[in-house]
Design a protein around this motif. Structure first.
Motif, PDB file in Angstrom:
ATOM      1  N   ARG A  66      32.605  33.372  42.637  1.00 12.58           N
ATOM      2  CA  ARG A  66      33.233  34.610  42.183  1.00 12.58           C
ATOM      3  C   ARG A  66      33.837  35.379  43.360  1.00 12.58           C
ATOM      4  O   ARG A  66      34.942  35.933  43.266  1.00 12.58           O
ATOM      5  CB  ARG A  66      32.204  35.467  41.428  1.00 12.58           C
ATOM      6  N   SER A  67      33.127  35.385  44.477  1.00 12.79           N
ATOM      7  CA  SER A  67      33.665  36.047  45.670  1.00 12.79           C
ATOM      8  C   SER A  67      34.889  35.308  46.198  1.00 12.79           C
ATOM      9  O   SER A  67      35.843  35.920  46.680  1.00 12.79           O
ATOM     10  CB  SER A  67      32.590  36.128  46.764  1.00 12.79           C
ATOM     11  N   THR A  68      34.867  33.980  46.110  1.00 17.15           N
ATOM     12  CA  THR A  68      36.026  33.191  46.535  1.00 17.15           C
ATOM     13  C   THR A  68      37.245  33.537  45.689  1.00 17.15           C
ATOM     14  O   THR A  68      38.355  33.688  46.211  1.00 17.15           O
ATOM     15  CB  THR A  68      35.721  31.689  46.421  1.00 17.15           C
ATOM     16  N   VAL A  69      37.041  33.664  44.396  1.00 16.85           N
ATOM     17  CA  VAL A  69      38.137  34.049  43.498  1.00 16.85           C
ATOM     18  C   VAL A  69      38.713  35.393  43.930  1.00 16.85           C
ATOM     19  O   VAL A  69      39.941  35.571  44.014  1.00 16.85           O
ATOM     20  CB  VAL A  69      37.646  34.109  42.038  1.00 16.85           C
ATOM     21  N   LEU A  70      37.853  36.355  44.217  1.00 19.22           N
ATOM     22  CA  LEU A  70      38.324  37.677  44.656  1.00 19.22           C
ATOM     23  C   LEU A  70      39.132  37.583  45.943  1.00 19.22           C
ATOM     24  O   LEU A  70      40.161  38.245  46.095  1.00 19.22           O
ATOM     25  CB  LEU A  70      37.137  38.616  44.865  1.00 19.22           C
TER      26      LEU A  70
ATOM     27  N   LEU B  95      27.449  38.857  50.293  1.00 20.90           N
ATOM     28  CA  LEU B  95      28.465  38.757  49.250  1.00 20.90           C
ATOM     29  C   LEU B  95      28.851  40.129  48.707  1.00 20.90           C
ATOM     30  O   LEU B  95      30.013  40.384  48.396  1.00 20.90           O
ATOM     31  CB  LEU B  95      27.969  37.868  48.108  1.00 20.90           C
ATOM     32  N   MET B  96      27.873  41.017  48.613  1.00 23.26           N
ATOM     33  CA  MET B  96      28.169  42.370  48.140  1.00 23.26           C
ATOM     34  C   MET B  96      29.102  43.087  49.104  1.00 23.26           C
ATOM     35  O   MET B  96      30.051  43.767  48.692  1.00 23.26           O
ATOM     36  CB  MET B  96      26.867  43.153  47.939  1.00 23.26           C
ATOM     37  N   LEU B  97      28.855  42.921  50.409  1.00 27.82           N
ATOM     38  CA  LEU B  97      29.733  43.518  51.410  1.00 27.82           C
ATOM     39  C   LEU B  97      31.111  42.887  51.368  1.00 27.82           C
ATOM     40  O   LEU B  97      32.136  43.578  51.502  1.00 27.82           O
ATOM     41  CB  LEU B  97      29.125  43.359  52.805  1.00 27.82           C
ATOM     42  N   LEU B  98      31.154  41.580  51.189  1.00 32.10           N
ATOM     43  CA  LEU B  98      32.437  40.882  51.120  1.00 32.10           C
ATOM     44  C   LEU B  98      33.257  41.381  49.919  1.00 32.10           C
ATOM     45  O   LEU B  98      34.446  41.695  50.047  1.00 32.10           O
ATOM     46  CB  LEU B  98      32.177  39.380  51.006  1.00 32.10           C
ATOM     47  N   ASN B  99      32.608  41.469  48.764  1.00 29.79           N
ATOM     48  CA  ASN B  99      33.311  41.933  47.571  1.00 29.79           C
ATOM     49  C   ASN B  99      33.823  43.359  47.744  1.00 29.79           C
ATOM     50  O   ASN B  99      34.933  43.698  47.318  1.00 29.79           O
ATOM     51  CB  ASN B  99      32.385  41.864  46.357  1.00 29.79           C
ATOM     52  N   LYS B 100      32.996  44.170  48.386  1.00 27.52           N
ATOM     53  CA  LYS B 100      33.418  45.556  48.609  1.00 27.52           C
ATOM     54  C   LYS B 100      34.610  45.612  49.560  1.00 27.52           C
ATOM     55  O   LYS B 100      35.527  46.430  49.384  1.00 27.52           O
ATOM     56  CB  LYS B 100      32.248  46.362  49.182  1.00 27.52           C
ATOM     57  N   GLY B 101      34.627  44.704  50.551  1.00 27.06           N
ATOM     58  CA  GLY B 101      35.766  44.646  51.469  1.00 27.06           C
ATOM     59  C   GLY B 101      37.047  44.289  50.739  1.00 27.06           C
ATOM     60  O   GLY B 101      38.116  44.832  51.025  1.00 27.06           O
ATOM     61  N   VAL B 102      36.955  43.359  49.779  1.00 28.34           N
ATOM     62  CA  VAL B 102      38.111  43.027  48.953  1.00 28.34           C
ATOM     63  C   VAL B 102      38.546  44.252  48.156  1.00 28.34           C
ATOM     64  O   VAL B 102      39.735  44.567  48.046  1.00 28.34           O
ATOM     65  CB  VAL B 102      37.790  41.858  48.005  1.00 28.34           C
TER      66      VAL B 102
ATOM     67  N   ASP C 106      33.335  49.569  42.099  1.00 21.02           N
ATOM     68  CA  ASP C 106      33.608  49.605  40.671  1.00 21.02           C
ATOM     69  C   ASP C 106      34.807  48.736  40.315  1.00 21.02           C
ATOM     70  O   ASP C 106      34.804  48.021  39.306  1.00 21.02           O
ATOM     71  CB  ASP C 106      33.869  51.052  40.231  1.00 21.02           C
ATOM     72  N   LEU C 107      35.852  48.789  41.152  1.00 17.66           N
ATOM     73  CA  LEU C 107      37.042  47.969  40.904  1.00 17.66           C
ATOM     74  C   LEU C 107      36.689  46.491  40.872  1.00 17.66           C
ATOM     75  O   LEU C 107      37.103  45.751  39.976  1.00 17.66           O
ATOM     76  CB  LEU C 107      38.086  48.244  41.981  1.00 17.66           C
ATOM     77  N   VAL C 108      35.899  46.050  41.852  1.00 19.67           N
ATOM     78  CA  VAL C 108      35.502  44.643  41.921  1.00 19.67           C
ATOM     79  C   VAL C 108      34.692  44.251  40.690  1.00 19.67           C
ATOM     80  O   VAL C 108      34.913  43.184  40.093  1.00 19.67           O
ATOM     81  CB  VAL C 108      34.702  44.391  43.212  1.00 19.67           C
ATOM     82  N   GLN C 109      33.762  45.098  40.292  1.00 18.42           N
ATOM     83  CA  GLN C 109      32.949  44.791  39.123  1.00 18.42           C
ATOM     84  C   GLN C 109      33.811  44.640  37.874  1.00 18.42           C
ATOM     85  O   GLN C 109      33.596  43.747  37.051  1.00 18.42           O
ATOM     86  CB  GLN C 109      31.908  45.896  38.905  1.00 18.42           C
ATOM     87  N   ARG C 110      34.804  45.507  37.734  1.00 20.11           N
ATOM     88  CA  ARG C 110      35.673  45.448  36.563  1.00 20.11           C
ATOM     89  C   ARG C 110      36.557  44.206  36.578  1.00 20.11           C
ATOM     90  O   ARG C 110      36.784  43.578  35.542  1.00 20.11           O
ATOM     91  CB  ARG C 110      36.522  46.717  36.482  1.00 20.11           C
ATOM     92  N   LEU C 111      37.075  43.868  37.744  1.00 20.01           N
ATOM     93  CA  LEU C 111      37.897  42.666  37.844  1.00 20.01           C
ATOM     94  C   LEU C 111      37.100  41.426  37.474  1.00 20.01           C
ATOM     95  O   LEU C 111      37.584  40.541  36.756  1.00 20.01           O
ATOM     96  CB  LEU C 111      38.459  42.524  39.257  1.00 20.01           C
ATOM     97  N   LEU C 112      35.866  41.339  37.966  1.00 24.43           N
ATOM     98  CA  LEU C 112      35.026  40.182  37.665  1.00 24.43           C
ATOM     99  C   LEU C 112      34.634  40.159  36.189  1.00 24.43           C
ATOM    100  O   LEU C 112      34.671  39.109  35.540  1.00 24.43           O
ATOM    101  CB  LEU C 112      33.770  40.205  38.535  1.00 24.43           C
ATOM    102  N   ALA C 113      34.269  41.328  35.655  1.00 21.67           N
ATOM    103  CA  ALA C 113      33.810  41.393  34.269  1.00 21.67           C
ATOM    104  C   ALA C 113      34.917  41.036  33.293  1.00 21.67           C
ATOM    105  O   ALA C 113      34.703  40.279  32.339  1.00 21.67           O
ATOM    106  CB  ALA C 113      33.267  42.792  33.967  1.00 21.67           C
ATOM    107  N   VAL C 114      36.105  41.570  33.514  1.00 17.45           N
ATOM    108  CA  VAL C 114      37.211  41.299  32.585  1.00 17.45           C
ATOM    109  C   VAL C 114      37.883  39.968  32.912  1.00 17.45           C
ATOM    110  O   VAL C 114      38.122  39.140  32.037  1.00 17.45           O
ATOM    111  CB  VAL C 114      38.249  42.442  32.619  1.00 17.45           C
TER     112      VAL C 114
END
Length: 222
Positions: free
Chosen positions: A121-125, A161-168, A22-30
């Protein structure tokens, strides 16, 4: 911007895995797409390009702009002292990362990267977690040599990518708690806490911005 970020930063129900996603989704969305009065990264990049036709001058302008915003966010949320600390600290830490995501994504846009692509987007994270980026990439079986540049210009399966984003997200959740503990002694004091918080946030942001500029070199589109 502050009210929008505070509302967006409300914790999501569920376990750590759900909160990380959820945190990752919010960071990307905003941070990248923009919400409400919070401009998207593409809009920030366009505005910087209009003022500074030279790409690197526009990049520098974005960094300066967001350094001021990050410092101001840290200062304002540190002013209230102990009475507002339970609310101000989470809002500040989330707000810091939203601003960092937007700045890095705007730099990517200016240098020719398409921030609608999942790999970008994952690179940005990943720029948010510094040296931990290598461990995150290893954990999902992705190459670590020239790690961020390679990721931004590759085609990566969506599950990876989903696993990577979740790891971030996991690492950021851990840092949220650590950052809160570190900032409590100074932020318990109004004004002093604001000044220290703003200065610390500005230094942290500059490190992220410098890493992003190194990891996202200009492309043919930039």
């Amino acid at each position: 911007m502050t009210n929008d970020v505070q509302e967006t930063a409300a914790p999501a129900p569920g376990g750590v895995e759900g909160r990380a996603a959820d945190l990752v989704q919010r960071l990307l969305a905003v941070g990248i797409d923009g919400r409400g009065p919070f401009d998207s990264a593409a809009e920030v990049a366009r505005a910087a390009r209009q003022r500074h036709p030279d790409t690197e001058a526009a990049v520098s302008a974005v960094v300066r702009q967001h350094t001021r915003l990050v410092a101001g966010n840290g200062f304002v949320t540190g002013l209230g002292g102990l009475l507002t600390m339970p609310v101000a600290l989470p809002a500040n830490v989330f707000g810091f990362h939203v601003l960092a995501v937007r700045a890095v994504a705007a730099i990517a846009e200016l240098r020719g990267y398409d921030t609608s692509r999942p790999e970008v987007r994952s690179t940005v994270l990943l720029t948010l977690v510094g040296a931990d980026a290598t461990d995150v990439l290893k954990s999902v079986g992705l190459p670590t040599g020239n790690r961020l540049t390679r990721l931004a210009t590759s085609r990566v399966p969506r599950p990876a990518l989903m696993l990577l984003n979740k790891g971030v997200g996991f690492r950021l959740l851990t840092r949220f708690g650590t950052t809160t503990l570190v900032r409590v002694p100074t932020r318990a004091l109004p004004v002093v806490g604001g000044a220290v918080g703003g200065a610390v946030d500005a230094v942290m942001f500059r490190r992220i911005a410098a890493a992003a500029q190194d990891a996202l070199p200009p492309t043919a589109r930039g």
